[in-house]
Scaffold this motif. Structure first.
Motif, PDB file in Angstrom:
ATOM      1  N   ILE A  34       0.850  -1.231  -0.028  1.00  4.93           N
ATOM      2  CA  ILE A  34       0.185  -0.060  -0.035  1.00  4.93           C
ATOM      3  C   ILE A  34       0.998   1.171   0.015  1.00  4.93           C
ATOM      4  O   ILE A  34       1.746   1.570   0.916  1.00  4.93           O
ATOM      5  N   PRO A  35       0.769   2.119  -1.135  1.00  3.72           N
ATOM      6  CA  PRO A  35       1.796   3.266  -0.980  1.00  3.72           C
ATOM      7  C   PRO A  35       1.555   3.983  -0.023  1.00  3.72           C
ATOM      8  O   PRO A  35       0.254   4.114   0.641  1.00  3.72           O
ATOM      9  N   ALA A  36       2.521   4.780   0.508  1.00  2.17           N
ATOM     10  CA  ALA A  36       2.523   5.580   1.629  1.00  2.17           C
ATOM     11  C   ALA A  36       1.567   6.743   1.475  1.00  2.17           C
ATOM     12  O   ALA A  36       0.646   7.297   2.262  1.00  2.17           O
ATOM     13  N   ALA A  37       1.050   7.067   0.185  1.00  7.97           N
ATOM     14  CA  ALA A  37       0.146   8.269  -0.054  1.00  7.97           C
ATOM     15  C   ALA A  37      -1.305   7.528   0.335  1.00  7.97           C
ATOM     16  O   ALA A  37      -1.925   8.488   0.386  1.00  7.97           O
ATOM     17  N   PRO A  47       0.365  13.432   2.819  1.00  7.69           N
ATOM     18  CA  PRO A  47       1.010  12.337   2.313  1.00  7.69           C
ATOM     19  C   PRO A  47       2.210  13.081   1.571  1.00  7.69           C
ATOM     20  O   PRO A  47       3.355  12.328   1.575  1.00  7.69           O
ATOM     21  N   SER A  48       1.882  14.191   1.283  1.00  6.35           N
ATOM     22  CA  SER A  48       3.285  14.860   0.443  1.00  6.35           C
ATOM     23  C   SER A  48       4.428  15.026   1.508  1.00  6.35           C
ATOM     24  O   SER A  48       5.414  15.548   0.810  1.00  6.35           O
ATOM     25  N   ASN A  49       4.313  15.222   2.605  1.00  6.41           N
ATOM     26  CA  ASN A  49       5.288  15.622   3.609  1.00  6.41           C
ATOM     27  C   ASN A  49       5.660  14.432   4.369  1.00  6.41           C
ATOM     28  O   ASN A  49       6.622  14.607   5.186  1.00  6.41           O
ATOM     29  N   ARG A  50       5.369  13.352   4.098  1.00  3.79           N
ATOM     30  CA  ARG A  50       5.795  12.145   4.592  1.00  3.79           C
ATOM     31  C   ARG A  50       6.970  11.464   3.924  1.00  3.79           C
ATOM     32  O   ARG A  50       6.910  11.637   2.815  1.00  3.79           O
ATOM     33  N   VAL A  51       8.097  11.021   4.777  1.00  2.00           N
ATOM     34  CA  VAL A  51       9.130  10.469   3.993  1.00  2.00           C
ATOM     35  C   VAL A  51       8.956   9.068   3.849  1.00  2.00           C
ATOM     36  O   VAL A  51       8.774   8.243   4.785  1.00  2.00           O
ATOM     37  N   ARG A  74       5.278  10.822  12.519  1.00  2.00           N
ATOM     38  CA  ARG A  74       4.114  10.989  11.973  1.00  2.00           C
ATOM     39  C   ARG A  74       4.675  11.749  10.483  1.00  2.00           C
ATOM     40  O   ARG A  74       3.952  12.305   9.637  1.00  2.00           O
ATOM     41  N   GLU A  75       6.191  11.971  10.246  1.00  2.00           N
ATOM     42  CA  GLU A  75       6.730  12.468   9.442  1.00  2.00           C
ATOM     43  C   GLU A  75       7.334  11.213   8.410  1.00  2.00           C
ATOM     44  O   GLU A  75       7.841  11.778   7.228  1.00  2.00           O
ATOM     45  N   THR A  76       7.380  10.216   8.713  1.00  2.00           N
ATOM     46  CA  THR A  76       7.884   9.179   7.986  1.00  2.00           C
ATOM     47  C   THR A  76       6.831   7.856   7.905  1.00  2.00           C
ATOM     48  O   THR A  76       6.190   7.765   8.570  1.00  2.00           O
ATOM     49  N   GLN A  77       7.128   7.079   6.827  1.00  2.00           N
ATOM     50  CA  GLN A  77       6.341   5.917   6.691  1.00  2.00           C
ATOM     51  C   GLN A  77       7.319   4.778   6.111  1.00  2.00           C
ATOM     52  O   GLN A  77       7.913   4.994   5.129  1.00  2.00           O
ATOM     53  N   VAL A  78       7.337   3.961   6.853  1.00  5.53           N
ATOM     54  CA  VAL A  78       8.136   2.624   6.664  1.00  5.53           C
ATOM     55  C   VAL A  78       7.486   1.765   5.534  1.00  5.53           C
ATOM     56  O   VAL A  78       6.164   0.919   6.006  1.00  5.53           O
ATOM     57  N   VAL A  79       7.778   1.711   4.422  1.00  9.45           N
ATOM     58  CA  VAL A  79       7.299   0.964   3.281  1.00  9.45           C
ATOM     59  C   VAL A  79       7.881  -0.165   2.871  1.00  9.45           C
ATOM     60  O   VAL A  79       7.227  -1.152   2.019  1.00  9.45           O
ATOM     61  N   ALA A  80       9.043  -0.548   3.183  1.00  8.67           N
ATOM     62  CA  ALA A  80       9.651  -1.623   2.751  1.00  8.67           C
ATOM     63  C   ALA A  80      10.812  -1.923   3.974  1.00  8.67           C
ATOM     64  O   ALA A  80      11.552  -1.084   4.613  1.00  8.67           O
ATOM     65  N   VAL A  81      11.055  -3.291   4.228  1.00 11.36           N
ATOM     66  CA  VAL A  81      11.911  -3.874   5.067  1.00 11.36           C
ATOM     67  C   VAL A  81      13.088  -4.739   4.208  1.00 11.36           C
ATOM     68  O   VAL A  81      12.497  -5.668   3.298  1.00 11.36           O
TER      69      VAL A  81
END
Length: 454
Positions: A34-37, A47-51, A74-81
């Motif tokens: 699921i994309p961070a956006a 969403p545009s401000n999250r890394v 709240r400023e980052t989103q872990v999308v992959a490990v």
């Protein structure tokens, strides 16, 4: 000097990787993403401000030190490990999804992708930045590859295993205009910051000498154990990567299905330089910061030390190193048993021992509570993670960018070389070469096995 990664990003290499993933089967390799956006409502930040973050290396340091901050931010989103150990990879994926599920009204979340090969993380267009927490022998190769892939980089310290590797990181970050943060929390320690501000503002007068120490490595030495079968969870060939090919034994790598214990690779020179660099990357950073020599180095180095004999764990057990700077300042660095920095000047001295409540002391007690005025040199107090995220957004330089992290790591490395070679070595911090020893210069790079070439 450069790191050539072309051999590990060829189409045939990628096809081999994909074939291995297909053979492995299961949802572990490629879960639904699921994309961070798409996570806007519950995140409370546009969403545009999250890394969007990719985590590479999911061992003890990542799981217990690096990942939690990003999962709560709240400023980052872990999308992959990513990890070459399938068990550790699954632990990380579950940790990420459980944390994000707890933050959502639905109490459910699926969307953290899990990869065995770091190149797949770097290939994702939606990953803005990577946090690299692998064994040290992989740091430079992954950092250079990440810069080439257009990713900003937070890299565990020490950032390299050789001066040549460190310079390759600096060059790649500059060429590709990436934000880079050497991931050490040492500048977020209030007393060290205060010490540096006292020194940099001249309260001690002319600095004459610095004493710096790190803890001793108290791990028992490991006699050379017999080779063992590689655990099914571990891609051992990829774990070794650029390091020399060696038979597998658990004490060489990390405990099987246990990410809480210290890994064996930290005590083996194929993968690490031990406490001289592991803790030195913290403490010598404060020395460089206090002396305002963050982008240069000493002109002379000599040292003594003890290497274990006929042991699997072969990093330095005891060491003493002396550096001399062009200014005449001498720095004495050893594994004295405690992590500290003491700066001595014409007007007095100031010292701090990390993690010790009463460790902040000075010849003038007023210096312990001194604060910079509006016209004095001062530095912000913030965590290394927040510094990185701020700079990813602003595109400004972090507090410990690649050049600064490289120079501190170089101090550790030339001290190590001085112990190996012996004698008093003349160092050229501009050319990054020794003036009086070709034997020492040969140690500025390290051997690696194909297809990873330095």
């Amino acid at each position: 000097m450069r790191v050539d990664l072309s051999a590990i990003s060829t189409p045939s290499s990628r096809r081999l990787f994909l074939r291995r993933v297909a053979l492995a089967g299961g949802a572990l390799a490629f879960p639904d993403v699921i994309p961070a956006a798409a996570l806007g409502a519950d995140a409370q930040v546009a969403p545009s401000n999250r890394v969007a973050m990719g985590f590479i290396g999911m061992g003890r340091q990542a799981l217990y030190a690096n990942l939690p901050w990003h999962l709560s931010s709240r400023e980052t989103q872990v999308v992959a490990v990513c990890d070459v150990d399938a068990w550790r990879l699954e632990q990380a994926r579950q940790k990420v999804e459980a944390a994000y599920a707890a933050q959502r009204a639905s109490g459910q979340f699926r969307g953290c992708a899990a990869y065995r090969d770091f190149r797949e993380v770097l290939a994702r267009k939606d990953v803005d930045a990577v946090m690299i927490s692998t064994p040290d022998h992989w740091h430079a190769y992954m950092a250079v590859a990440a810069a080439r892939a257009g990713k900003d980089i937070a890299l565990e310290k020490p950032i390299s295993l050789s001066v040549a590797e460190g310079r390759a990181i600096v060059n790649a970050v500059r060429q590709h205009q990436r934000v880079f943060r050497t991931d050490t929390e040492v500048r977020s320690e209030l007393k060290f910051l205060q010490l540096v501000q006292v020194v940099r503002n001249g309260l001690l007068g002319k600095v004459q000498r610095v004493l710096a120490g790190v803890p001793k490595d108290l791990a028992p030495l490991a006699q050379r154990p017999p080779a063992m079968p590689v655990p099914p969870d571990l891609d051992y060939d990829l774990w070794q990567g650029p390091a020399p090919a060696r038979p597998y034994t658990e004490q060489r790598v990390h405990p099987v299905r246990d990410a809480s214990k210290r890994p064996g690779w930290m005590m083996i020179r194929d993968y690490s330089q031990g406490m001289i660099a592991n803790w030195g990357a913290h403490i010598l950073d404060i020395v460089q910061w206090a002396l305002n020599t963050e982008r240069t180095g000493p002109v002379e180095v000599e040292g003594t030390g003890v290497f274990p004999q006929d042991n699997l764990w072969d990093v330095l057990q005891d060491f003493q190193v002396r550096y001399r700077y062009a200014s005449g300042v001498e720095v004495f660095y050893s594994n004295a048993g405690r992590p500290f920095v003491r700066v001595e000047g014409a007007e007095g001295w100031i010292e701090h021992t990390w993690f010790k409540a009463e460790g902040f002391i000075a010849s003038n007690e007023a210096w312990l509570s001194w604060k910079p005025g509006p016209n004095d040199i001062s530095f912000p107090l913030l965590t290394e993670k927040q510094d990185f995220v701020n700079c990813v957004k602003s595109r400004r330089e972090t507090m410990i960018p690649a050049e600064v992290g490289h120079r501190t790591t170089t101090l550790c490395q030339i001290g190590h070389i001085a112990i190996e070679v012996g004698g008093k070595l003349q160092w050229d911090p501009e050319a990054e070469r020794f003036r009086n020893s070709e034997a020492a210069n040969r140690l500025l790079t390290r051997p690696s096995r194909a297809p990873w070439q330095v």
